[in-house]
Write a protein that holds these residues in place. Sequence first.
Motif, short mmCIF file in Angstrom:
data_model
loop_
_atom_site.label_atom_id
_atom_site.label_comp_id
_atom_site.label_asym_id
_atom_site.label_seq_id
_atom_site.Cartn_x
_atom_site.Cartn_y
_atom_site.Cartn_z
N ILE A 32 -1.93 29.10 16.00
CA ILE A 32 -2.63 27.87 16.37
C ILE A 32 -3.49 28.09 17.62
O ILE A 32 -4.26 27.21 17.99
CB ILE A 32 -1.66 26.69 16.61
N ALA A 33 -3.37 29.25 18.25
CA ALA A 33 -4.03 29.48 19.54
C ALA A 33 -5.53 29.19 19.49
O ALA A 33 -6.06 28.54 20.38
CB ALA A 33 -3.80 30.92 20.01
N ASP A 34 -6.20 29.64 18.42
CA ASP A 34 -7.64 29.42 18.34
C ASP A 34 -8.00 27.99 17.98
O ASP A 34 -9.16 27.60 18.03
CB ASP A 34 -8.29 30.40 17.36
N ARG A 35 -7.00 27.19 17.63
CA ARG A 35 -7.23 25.78 17.28
C ARG A 35 -7.13 24.87 18.50
O ARG A 35 -7.45 23.70 18.43
CB ARG A 35 -6.22 25.30 16.23
N ILE A 36 -6.63 25.41 19.59
CA ILE A 36 -6.46 24.62 20.82
C ILE A 36 -7.76 24.71 21.60
O ILE A 36 -7.98 25.66 22.36
CB ILE A 36 -5.27 25.13 21.65
#
Length: 70
Positions: free
Chosen positions: A50-54
């Motif tokens: 999810i890191a790139d979605r934050i």
Amino acid sequence: MPADPGQQSLDAETIRHLHRGLRALPRPQLESLTRAFRKRFQVPEEAVTIADRINQKCHHDWIEAFLVQQ
């Protein structure tokens, strides 16, 4: 009509700070947050992380609220 402030992009330093904080969480808490974030923001299962979605203020605010509730 004014833009939704929750859609405001986060700056790189804020994103790095959030990532550092999340990496420091105990594994069960991180897994719980990840599952809830995926559900709340409809992140597909195929997404490995999810890191790139934050990347928006609403994500930051949601994570902060989630951690306060834990």
